[in-house]
Design an enzyme around this catalytic site. Structure first.
Site, PDB file in Angstrom:
ATOM      1  N   GLU A   1      -2.549  -3.889   1.034  1.00 27.66           N
ATOM      2  CA  GLU A   1      -2.620  -2.421   0.932  1.00 27.66           C
ATOM      3  C   GLU A   1      -3.440  -2.006  -0.283  1.00 27.66           C
ATOM      4  O   GLU A   1      -2.939  -1.324  -1.179  1.00 27.66           O
ATOM      5  CB  GLU A   1      -1.207  -1.837   0.794  1.00 27.66           C
ATOM      6  CG  GLU A   1      -0.265  -2.156   1.939  1.00 27.66           C
ATOM      7  CD  GLU A   1       1.175  -1.724   1.637  1.00 27.66           C
ATOM      8  OE1 GLU A   1       1.470  -1.289   0.500  1.00 27.66           O
ATOM      9  OE2 GLU A   1       2.006  -1.834   2.552  1.00 27.66           O
TER      10      GLU A   1
ATOM     11  N   CYS B   1      -5.568  24.339 -21.549  1.00 26.90           N
ATOM     12  CA  CYS B   1      -4.806  24.555 -22.777  1.00 26.90           C
ATOM     13  C   CYS B   1      -3.675  23.530 -22.905  1.00 26.90           C
ATOM     14  O   CYS B   1      -2.499  23.870 -22.846  1.00 26.90           O
ATOM     15  CB  CYS B   1      -4.258  25.979 -22.766  1.00 26.90           C
ATOM     16  SG  CYS B   1      -3.354  26.382 -24.240  1.00 26.90           S
TER      17      CYS B   1
HETATM   18  C1  LIG Z   1       3.298   0.748  -1.651  1.00 28.39           C
HETATM   19  C2  LIG Z   1       1.922   0.839  -2.202  1.00 28.39           C
HETATM   20  N1  LIG Z   1       0.941   0.168  -1.592  1.00 28.39           N
HETATM   21  C3  LIG Z   1      -0.333   0.200  -2.048  1.00 28.39           C
HETATM   22  C4  LIG Z   1      -0.674   0.935  -3.160  1.00 28.39           C
HETATM   23  C5  LIG Z   1      -2.093   0.938  -3.631  1.00 28.39           C
HETATM   24  O1  LIG Z   1      -2.215   0.376  -4.880  1.00 28.39           O
HETATM   25  P1  LIG Z   1      -3.614   0.096  -5.537  1.00 28.39           P
HETATM   26  O2  LIG Z   1      -4.403   1.344  -5.491  1.00 28.39           O
HETATM   27  O3  LIG Z   1      -3.300  -0.331  -6.908  1.00 28.39           O
HETATM   28  O4  LIG Z   1      -4.264  -1.014  -4.751  1.00 28.39           O
HETATM   29  C6  LIG Z   1       0.322   1.644  -3.836  1.00 28.39           C
HETATM   30  C7  LIG Z   1      -0.019   2.404  -5.057  1.00 28.39           C
HETATM   31  O5  LIG Z   1       0.665   2.502  -5.994  1.00 28.39           O
HETATM   32  C8  LIG Z   1       1.653   1.608  -3.337  1.00 28.39           C
HETATM   33  O6  LIG Z   1       2.631   2.279  -3.949  1.00 28.39           O
END
Ligand SMILES: Cc1ncc(COP(=O)(O)O)c(C=O)c1O
Length: 418
Positions: free
Chosen positions: A278, A348
């Site tokens: 992911e 601000c």
């Molecule tokens: C569950 C989950 N998957 C994937 C990501 C993507 O993370 P990154 O942008 O560090 O690859 C996040 C981001 O925090 C996340 O919370």
């Protein structure tokens, strides 16, 4: 290029260019502040990760939270990506961009009943569940709708990602997931619960991770859990390692996609299951810059010099939120000695600063500067604080550029109010 990473914003005879297009030319048309992204940088980052895992069955679910501009999401779809959605809104973005529901993993530490219902009704590929209570809610909703929800449990392995504390999510003190030690029992308890089908296990220990050890430890823990669950008779379809791969904001060596894959693949090979990834930041981070105009210059008697920009924490919140570093370059640098500047926004709040004591050539009112590596967690975190308007977004592809989101107007904002 830095190592094997393509960096799209480079000096040219006509000042800073994004790929083959002059940055100045774009902002003459769309104004400032503006976000500019390079399609080539996104393609190259996606392909590098895809190639790194080529030897193992894998699916890249781009994390929409990093940047969910529809044109960028469509670009990623054209590359073969799937998506990780973190809210009902992001599920809709994915569907609008042409993804099938099966291409979506739905994650998030707090999903509302409406969002769960939406995900189950759409038939998303996997819901990554965060707690025993959420598992029960998913089961009840799915059974009530005559559906079976495909779920993976997010485990919290108590591993320090060694990133910024605000973006570390895998420690036992963090709010994310269920303790690793509780997971096996939860799978056993819910193995026959109507409405639920366990298809995976999930971990995400944080973001902007630049060393392999925490990621390897997380992969090891997750694969061991999956092996235990298999021994219990649970037929899993994947292990999901989440995102987290960092990028070189300061030019420092970071873990490349190839090094990341080389580090975790030995763990994954203990199990013959596909891996879900992911990534967000590693795909779009280097691809974007926030271009801004100097609107004031101030010199204090002690020598401190401020350049006040027309962009601030409302456009790019990361420096104010995490004290994070972004490279900043003038679009057309002036000759002469470099001096120390505090580059600040117009809001601000004293935290509304992009950089302190940064060495840059002389800056004058109306000069343009680009805040680099702003493609991830930039435009998506923008706000209307001070009734400021969301900046336009532009996508460059080779020598062409397209306005992919127009500047918000005050009428757009006030349309919501009575
Ligand atoms: C569950 C989950 N998957 C994937 C990501 C993507 O993370 P990154 O942008 O560090 O690859 C996040 C981001 O925090 C996340 O919370």
């Amino acid at each position: 290029m830095r190592g094997l990473v393509y960096l799209p914003f480079q000096p040219s005879a006509a000042g800073l260019a994004c790929d083959l297009v002059s940055v100045q030319l774009i902002v003459e048309r769309v104004g400032t502040p503006a976000y500019i992204y390079s399609a080539r940088a996104i393609r190259e980052a996606y392909r590098a990760l895809d190639a790194a895992f080529a030897d193992h069955p894998h699916a890249i679910h781009y994390a929409l939270k990093a940047n969910s501009a529809l044109a960028i999401v469509r670009l990623l779809r054209s590359l073969g990506s799937r998506v990780d959605a973190n809210s009902g809104g992001e599920i809709i973005v994915a569907l609008r961009a042409g993804f099938g529901p099966g291409d979506i993993v739905f994650t998030g530490v707090g999903k509302t009943r409406d969002e769960l219902e939406q995900a189950i009704a759409a038939g998303v590929g996997t819901i990554n569940a965060e707690s025993p209570g959420e598992l029960e809610r998913i089961a009840a909703l799915a059974a009530g709708m005559g559906r079976v929800a495909r779920v993976a449990l997010r485990v919290n392995p108590d591993i320090d990602a060694r990133s910024h504390p605000n973006i570390s999510t895998g420690l036992r003190t963090n709010k994310f997931g269920v303790p690793l030690g509780d997971a096996r029992q939860l799978y056993l308890v819910h193995r026959t619960t109507p409405g639920l089908r366990f298809v995976g296990v999930h971990v995400h220990i944080g973001s902007q991770i630049t060393t392999p050890e925490p990621l390897v430890r997380a992969a090891r823990a997750l694969v061991s859990l999956a092996l235990d669950l298999r021994a219990d008779g649970c037929a899993l379809e994947h292990v999901d390692l989440g995102g987290g791969l960092g990028i070189a904001y300061e030019g420092q060596p970071v873990l490349t996609a190839a090094q990341y894959a080389a580090a975790v693949l030995p763990e994954l090979r203990r199990l013959d299951l596909p891996v879900v990834l992911e990534p967000g930041r590693a795909i779009v981070g280097h691809a974007g810059a926030l271009v801004s105009r100097v609107i004031d210059v101030k010199r204090y008697p002690d020598g401190r010099q401020f350049a006040v920009l027309d962009a601030g924490m409302t456009e790019l919140m990361r420096p104010a939120l995490y004290g994070s570093y972004h490279r900043i370059v003038p679009v057309v640098p002036r000759d002469g000695e470099r001096i120390r500047w505090d580059l600040v926004g117009p809001i601000c709040e004293s935290s509304d600063a992009f950089a302190t004591e940064r060495e840059l050539p002389e800056l004058r009112v109306d000069d343009l500067v680009a805040v680099l590596d702003a493609g991830a967690y930039g435009a998506v975190m923008a706000s209307n604080y001070n009734r400021r308007l969301l900046a336009p977004e532009v996508l460059v592809d080779g020598s062409e550029w397209t306005l992919i989101r127009r500047r918000q107007t005050i009428d757009d904002v006030l349309a919501l109010e009575s």
